[in-house]
Design a protein around this motif. Structure first.
Motif, PDB file in Angstrom:
ATOM      1  N   ILE A 134       0.838  -1.197   0.000  1.00 52.89           N
ATOM      2  CA  ILE A 134       0.000   0.000   0.000  1.00 52.89           C
ATOM      3  C   ILE A 134       0.876   1.251   0.000  1.00 52.89           C
ATOM      4  O   ILE A 134       0.567   2.237  -0.678  1.00 52.89           O
ATOM      5  CB  ILE A 134      -0.971  -0.012   1.190  1.00 52.89           C
ATOM      6  N   THR A 135       1.975   1.234   0.742  1.00 57.05           N
ATOM      7  CA  THR A 135       2.920   2.353   0.708  1.00 57.05           C
ATOM      8  C   THR A 135       3.345   2.639  -0.717  1.00 57.05           C
ATOM      9  O   THR A 135       3.341   3.802  -1.163  1.00 57.05           O
ATOM     10  CB  THR A 135       4.166   2.036   1.554  1.00 57.05           C
ATOM     11  N   LEU A 136       3.710   1.609  -1.445  1.00 57.18           N
ATOM     12  CA  LEU A 136       4.154   1.786  -2.826  1.00 57.18           C
ATOM     13  C   LEU A 136       3.010   2.229  -3.729  1.00 57.18           C
ATOM     14  O   LEU A 136       3.185   3.081  -4.600  1.00 57.18           O
ATOM     15  CB  LEU A 136       4.762   0.485  -3.356  1.00 57.18           C
ATOM     16  N   SER A 165       3.479  -7.361   1.139  1.00 55.66           N
ATOM     17  CA  SER A 165       2.920  -6.951  -0.158  1.00 55.66           C
ATOM     18  C   SER A 165       1.518  -6.365  -0.041  1.00 55.66           C
ATOM     19  O   SER A 165       1.122  -5.520  -0.840  1.00 55.66           O
ATOM     20  CB  SER A 165       2.905  -8.134  -1.131  1.00 55.66           C
ATOM     21  N   ASN A 166       0.730  -6.809   0.917  1.00 53.63           N
ATOM     22  CA  ASN A 166      -0.587  -6.234   1.230  1.00 53.63           C
ATOM     23  C   ASN A 166      -1.295  -5.727  -0.029  1.00 53.63           C
ATOM     24  O   ASN A 166      -1.563  -4.536  -0.176  1.00 53.63           O
ATOM     25  CB  ASN A 166      -0.437  -5.116   2.258  1.00 53.63           C
ATOM     26  N   TYR A 167      -1.625  -6.631  -0.912  1.00 57.63           N
ATOM     27  CA  TYR A 167      -2.157  -6.304  -2.241  1.00 57.63           C
ATOM     28  C   TYR A 167      -3.596  -5.816  -2.164  1.00 57.63           C
ATOM     29  O   TYR A 167      -4.477  -6.535  -1.681  1.00 57.63           O
ATOM     30  CB  TYR A 167      -2.062  -7.550  -3.127  1.00 57.63           C
ATOM     31  N   ASP A 198      -3.106 -12.856  -0.573  1.00 54.50           N
ATOM     32  CA  ASP A 198      -2.582 -11.770  -1.400  1.00 54.50           C
ATOM     33  C   ASP A 198      -1.639 -12.303  -2.472  1.00 54.50           C
ATOM     34  O   ASP A 198      -1.699 -11.891  -3.641  1.00 54.50           O
ATOM     35  CB  ASP A 198      -1.826 -10.756  -0.537  1.00 54.50           C
ATOM     36  N   GLU A 199      -0.741 -13.181  -2.073  1.00 54.86           N
ATOM     37  CA  GLU A 199       0.258 -13.688  -3.008  1.00 54.86           C
ATOM     38  C   GLU A 199      -0.375 -14.516  -4.127  1.00 54.86           C
ATOM     39  O   GLU A 199       0.010 -14.403  -5.298  1.00 54.86           O
ATOM     40  CB  GLU A 199       1.306 -14.507  -2.260  1.00 54.86           C
TER      41      GLU A 199
END
Length: 310
Positions: A134-136, A165-167, A198-199
């Motif tokens: 989410i940061t990215l 990764s928190n997609y 998520d993955e």
């Protein structure tokens, strides 16, 4: 040890039930949640939250809340023209949550941006930096690319990087862009904290074994979160290093007992990350870190909201 947790903090409205017309006000965000639980798990660590807020009343209250949790606010940037984002949580009878967001013009989307281009110098003196997908996702493409390049240089200089990764598909222009950013970070990070769902959604892994096999190839140490079934240890720990004791790929159910009750699953993964990192960064074994993360998440899902009372 100094840890920088980099992400977006938001105003949280938590509805009191499936048919509620009243909400509780709070402050949260995936990385902020982890920062709070990391500080609770390991008070001896210096944990700072890195974001950008405004000069409005909600920003002031948020700074006070963060500081009240013992998390440092000195690295928070101030934007005179922007405000924090807002989201609302609704939960069903089983505790599963759904979210509604208002965040397109949040101050955090302008993090690290100056008139001379992206500036990450405020992060130089930290021993570990923690961020999420989410940061990215909230950063403009040029800033995101520059940030990933800075993190890759940090890794080459042996700096600690923790990543989840928190997609969240709605935050990305397309799946390919999200996959590229996450893949780049899995190669750069030293501690990885992915979630199985998520993955599989992001990388299209056929099953859990395929996800574990792919993640193991990146070379980081960490944990694959699987909700109530407990985590799977990732990486190839050094058997001579007491900080890393490899767990079996399929831990026994009694190793990670499910939560006694599930009221709200908000921040389950974030709180796991805080508990796990709190143990690992204070010299505990991988086994202890996995159990600490699972225990923290089990407590958090038993109460409403992302950040539960101490």
């Amino acid at each position: 040890m100094r840890v920088a947790c980099i992400g977006e903090a938001m105003v949280e409205l938590s509805l009191e039930g499936p048919a509620a017309d009243r909400a509780r006000l709070g402050y949260a965000g995936d990385v902020l949640n982890t920062a709070v639980y990391l500080k609770r798990a390991a008070p001896e660590l210096q944990v700072d939250f890195v974001t950008r807020l405004g000069r409005d009343g909600f920003s002031d209250r948020m700074r006070a809340f963060i500081a009240g949790e013992g998390v440092g606010t000195g690295a928070i940037e101030t934007d005179p023209d922007r405000r924090p984002g807002l989201y609302a949580i609704e939960t069903d009878a089983e505790g599963e949550r759904s979210f509604t967001y208002w965040r397109d013009s949040s101050a955090a989307r302008a993090m690290f941006q100056t008139g001379d281009g992206p500036d990450f110098s405020a992060l130089e003196d930290y021993d570990v930096v923690y961020l999420s997908g989410i940061t990215l996702a909230i950063l403009p493409k040029p800033v995101r690319s520059a940030f990933c390049a800075w993190l890759e240089r940090r890794q080459r200089d042996d700096g600690g990087i923790a990543f989840d990764s928190n997609y969240r598909p709605a935050l990305w222009p397309d799946q390919e862009t999200a996959r590229g950013a996450a893949g780049r970070m899995w190669k750069a990070c030293t501690i990885g904290l992915p979630s199985l769902d998520d993955e599989m959604a992001l990388f299209g892994d056929a099953d859990e074994a395929a996800a574990v096999d792919r993640l193991a190839r990146y070379g980081f140490t960490g944990a694959l979160k699987r909700g109530a079934r407990g985590p799977v240890s990732l990486g190839a720990p050094d058997p001579d290093d007491p900080a890393y004791l490899q767990m079996p790929v399929a831990p026994a159910p009694e190793d990670f007992p499910p939560a006694r009750q599930v009221v709200d699953t908000t921040a389950a993964g974030d709180s796991f990350n805080g508990g796990y990192l709190g143990a690992l960064l204070t010299g505990k074994s991988q086994d202890e870190a996995l159990r600490a993360g699972h225990a923290m998440a089990s407590r958090v899902v038993g109460a409403k909201g992302a950040i539960i009372p101490r």
